[in-house]
Design a protein around this motif. Structure first.
Motif, PDB file in Angstrom:
ATOM      1  N   LEU A   1       1.348  47.016   0.815  1.00  0.00           N
ATOM      2  CA  LEU A   1       1.775  47.596  -0.472  1.00  0.00           C
ATOM      3  C   LEU A   1       3.278  47.425  -0.647  1.00  0.00           C
ATOM      4  O   LEU A   1       3.763  47.079  -1.723  1.00  0.00           O
ATOM      5  CB  LEU A   1       1.448  49.099  -0.521  1.00  0.00           C
ATOM      6  N   PHE A   2       4.024  47.671   0.445  1.00  0.00           N
ATOM      7  CA  PHE A   2       5.487  47.574   0.381  1.00  0.00           C
ATOM      8  C   PHE A   2       5.912  46.135   0.080  1.00  0.00           C
ATOM      9  O   PHE A   2       6.729  45.889  -0.815  1.00  0.00           O
ATOM     10  CB  PHE A   2       6.119  48.041   1.698  1.00  0.00           C
ATOM     11  N   ASN A   3       5.340  45.198   0.823  1.00  0.00           N
ATOM     12  CA  ASN A   3       5.749  43.803   0.635  1.00  0.00           C
ATOM     13  C   ASN A   3       5.363  43.277  -0.749  1.00  0.00           C
ATOM     14  O   ASN A   3       6.095  42.511  -1.363  1.00  0.00           O
ATOM     15  CB  ASN A   3       5.177  42.933   1.752  1.00  0.00           C
ATOM     16  N   GLU A   4       4.201  43.749  -1.238  1.00  0.00           N
ATOM     17  CA  GLU A   4       3.770  43.371  -2.587  1.00  0.00           C
ATOM     18  C   GLU A   4       4.790  43.878  -3.616  1.00  0.00           C
ATOM     19  O   GLU A   4       5.176  43.159  -4.537  1.00  0.00           O
ATOM     20  CB  GLU A   4       2.397  44.008  -2.840  1.00  0.00           C
ATOM     21  N   PHE A   5       5.254  45.112  -3.401  1.00  0.00           N
ATOM     22  CA  PHE A   5       6.251  45.702  -4.310  1.00  0.00           C
ATOM     23  C   PHE A   5       7.556  44.902  -4.249  1.00  0.00           C
ATOM     24  O   PHE A   5       8.130  44.535  -5.269  1.00  0.00           O
ATOM     25  CB  PHE A   5       6.506  47.165  -3.920  1.00  0.00           C
ATOM     26  N   MET A   6       8.001  44.619  -3.022  1.00  0.00           N
ATOM     27  CA  MET A   6       9.291  43.945  -2.869  1.00  0.00           C
ATOM     28  C   MET A   6       9.251  42.511  -3.386  1.00  0.00           C
ATOM     29  O   MET A   6      10.262  41.994  -3.875  1.00  0.00           O
ATOM     30  CB  MET A   6       9.741  43.979  -1.405  1.00  0.00           C
ATOM     31  N   ASP A   7       8.092  41.854  -3.270  1.00  0.00           N
ATOM     32  CA  ASP A   7       7.964  40.491  -3.794  1.00  0.00           C
ATOM     33  C   ASP A   7       8.289  40.443  -5.289  1.00  0.00           C
ATOM     34  O   ASP A   7       8.815  39.469  -5.801  1.00  0.00           O
ATOM     35  CB  ASP A   7       6.543  39.958  -3.564  1.00  0.00           C
TER      36      ASP A   7
ATOM     37  N   ASN B   1      11.812  41.702   4.206  1.00  0.00           N
ATOM     38  CA  ASN B   1      11.672  41.973   2.776  1.00  0.00           C
ATOM     39  C   ASN B   1      12.560  43.100   2.272  1.00  0.00           C
ATOM     40  O   ASN B   1      12.465  43.493   1.121  1.00  0.00           O
ATOM     41  CB  ASN B   1      10.211  42.339   2.488  1.00  0.00           C
ATOM     42  N   CYS B   2      13.369  43.702   3.171  1.00  0.00           N
ATOM     43  CA  CYS B   2      14.237  44.783   2.711  1.00  0.00           C
ATOM     44  C   CYS B   2      15.592  44.659   3.413  1.00  0.00           C
ATOM     45  O   CYS B   2      15.780  43.791   4.261  1.00  0.00           O
ATOM     46  CB  CYS B   2      13.594  46.148   2.960  1.00  0.00           C
ATOM     47  N   GLN B   3      16.517  45.547   3.053  1.00  0.00           N
ATOM     48  CA  GLN B   3      17.887  45.409   3.558  1.00  0.00           C
ATOM     49  C   GLN B   3      18.295  46.555   4.486  1.00  0.00           C
ATOM     50  O   GLN B   3      19.464  46.694   4.843  1.00  0.00           O
ATOM     51  CB  GLN B   3      18.858  45.312   2.381  1.00  0.00           C
ATOM     52  N   GLY B   4      17.316  47.369   4.850  1.00  0.00           N
ATOM     53  CA  GLY B   4      17.658  48.459   5.757  1.00  0.00           C
ATOM     54  C   GLY B   4      16.496  49.397   5.943  1.00  0.00           C
ATOM     55  O   GLY B   4      15.457  49.269   5.283  1.00  0.00           O
ATOM     56  N   VAL B   5      16.666  50.329   6.879  1.00  0.00           N
ATOM     57  CA  VAL B   5      15.648  51.363   7.078  1.00  0.00           C
ATOM     58  C   VAL B   5      16.309  52.731   7.102  1.00  0.00           C
ATOM     59  O   VAL B   5      17.473  52.887   7.492  1.00  0.00           O
ATOM     60  CB  VAL B   5      14.819  51.163   8.374  1.00  0.00           C
TER      61      VAL B   5
END
Lengths: 289, 206
Positions: A192-198, A264-268
């Motif tokens: 779900l996260f990667n789909e959103f970030m795409d 797919n993101c720039q931090g946690v």
């Protein structure tokens, strides 16, 4: 490194969250902050999460600044009208706080004062606009300020929310309103996260993914029941149920989640249930330390 | 329609406690409260018997056509002469009716209902939170649907993070933003939703 420098440098950002105490004893809060000092770029200080009465994040963020810990102060629209919001933003600047996370806030009826009057005079998009206006030296009504703020405004998004239609629109509004970084709701479902970030590859502000290591199968159930928008896959719940050492299993799941989304993101953003006793271990497990 | 809910008998008796020896007339309203069965004839009768069970001195009950719109106190007494014999009016209407009676008569006025929402009646269904009377109507950007009242957090620029699978996290109903998205999509109006709306200008019409 503070948050703004981390954003400028383009490094993989690590933030963590501490909740102010319900009461006047701030010793646990300060010892948690000391644990995080050397291992994160900035510490988030929450604003009466789940609408429970707790100490003001303004005061505790200021304490952290004095300890040379960069902070991200949460500011919700739930308890303040536009006058109080601007007043708190001016106070935050004066106390050396430079990062504000603008959010709507959990609804009053979810908390320990269910009959409180919900304010919601502004929404989070409008709060972001106000921050940027104050950075230019004006209040919401265009009156000049004696000294502009220099605040770095952030916003939240729930990448697991479906349908995506309006979430997509609001996310774009937050960026247009001047958000300089995004922190997300806890991620468990990496698809779900990667789909959103795409969808948002072209977005040029950092998205910092929320991570809550599970402590037990029961805590997974609690999160599903009580934290709006958190989706935990059944396979994850099953792993927690059959784990002989649930805390270690929860950290492993969190580390695997970070591995699967980090491209797919720039931090946690680490926000454990309870204390930060295992946060350092988690960051080591995914080579973020 | 103004949506009301009955107060508990305990709360009503608590209000009547300082004036428990005075003569009471129960006043209903046939408009919204009558339709919602919170202040119509059966409810007025029921209230009278509950008060009598609690040894209150009830002289009678009347149901006004519309407690929110009254020509004058004199005309009201002419229509419902029994009211003039009462010392206390226990009013089973929305807060507007209660306030109006409180303003125009020399009786002690006590509400029996709580006023909770501006709603609508759709056949037998009562829809709550249709308008919040914010004073600056923005529903033109949402094809008539109102997020200021329909969203518990009064959001103007889209759903909060608690909108989950199209459901509101606060109330047991569809998130108003899900409804707005569906309506705007069906009417080919989606691009309008990209507009950032400014904070509401409260008080501008008062």
């Amino acid at each position: 490194m503070g948050l703004e420098e981390a954003i400028e440098s383009g490094k993989f950002i690590v933030t963590a969250e501490i909740c102010p105490p319900k009461g006047t004893d701030i010793s646990v809060f300060l010892s948690e902050a000391a644990l995080l000092q050397a291992i994160v770029d900035a510490v988030n200080v929450t604003d009466c999460p789940r609408a429970m009465v707790r100490m003001s994040p303004l005061v505790l963020s200021s304490k952290l600044i004095k300890m040379n810990i960069d902070t991200i102060m949460h500011l919700t629209c739930r308890d303040r009208n536009r006058i109080a919001i601007q007043s708190d933003l001016l106070a935050a600047h004066a106390l050396g706080i430079r990062n504000i996370l603008a959010m709507s806030g959990d609804f009053t009826t979810m908390g320990d004062h269910p009959y409180a009057k919900p304010v919601f005079d502004l929404d989070s998009v409008q709060m972001l606009q106000v921050i940027n206006k104050m950075n230019r030296g004006f209040d919401l009504m265009d009156n000049p300020l004696e000294g502009a703020t220099s605040l770095c405004a952030g916003a939240v998004v729930n990448p697991g929310a479906r349908p995506l239609g309006f979430t997509r629109i609001k996310f774009q509004k937050k960026i247009a309103a001047g958000a300089r970084f995004i922190q997300t709701q806890a991620v468990y479902d990496t698809d779900l996260f990667n789909e959103f970030m795409d969808e948002f590859k072209s977005v040029n502000i950092p998205v910092i993914a929320g991570i809550i290591p599970l402590r037990s199968a029961k805590s997974a159930g609690f999160m599903i029941e009580n934290i709006p928008g958190v989706k935990i896959p059944q396979t994850t719940v099953n792993r927690m149920e059959s784990a002989s050492e649930p805390i270690t299993e929860g950290l492993k799941i969190a580390a695997e989640t970070i591995e699967r989304i980090r491209e797919n993101c720039q931090g946690v953003h680490i926000m454990p249930i309870g204390k930060h006793e295992h946060t350092k271990r988690l960051l080591e497990m995914c080579s973020l330390l | 329609m103004i949506v009301t809910r009955s107060k508990s008998i305990e709360e009503i008796l608590d209000q009547l406690d300082p004036i428990a020896d005075l003569k009471i007339c129960v006043v209903g309203c046939s408009l919204c409260a009558g339709k919602l069965k919170t202040g119509g004839e059966p409810e007025v009768k029921n209230m009278i018997s509950q008060l009598q069970d609690n040894r209150m001195d009830v002289i009678d009950g009347v149901v006004l056509k519309h407690a929110c719109s009254i020509e004058s106190w004199e005309s009201l007494i002419k229509e419902q002469p029994v009211i003039s014999d009462a010392e206390v009016l226990l009013v089973m209407s929305c807060g507007i009716g209660v306030s109006l009676l409180g303003r125009i008569c020399d009786k002690i006025v006590i509400p029996a209902l709580d006023t909770v929402s501006l709603g609508a009646a759709l056949n037998d269904e009562i829809l709550l939170e249709m308008c919040s009377m914010c004073g600056q109507c923005t529903v033109g950007f949402f094809s008539g649907l109102c997020p200021k009242s329909g969203c518990p957090k009064s959001q103007l620029n889209g759903p909060c993070g608690g909108s989950n699978d199209g459901e509101c996290e606060v109330r047991e109903r569809k998130c108003i933003w899900t409804r707005i998205y569906e309506v705007m999509e069906a009417k080919n109006m989606l691009p309008v939703l990209n507009k950032i709306l400014a904070p509401t200008e409260y008080n501008r019409g008062l």
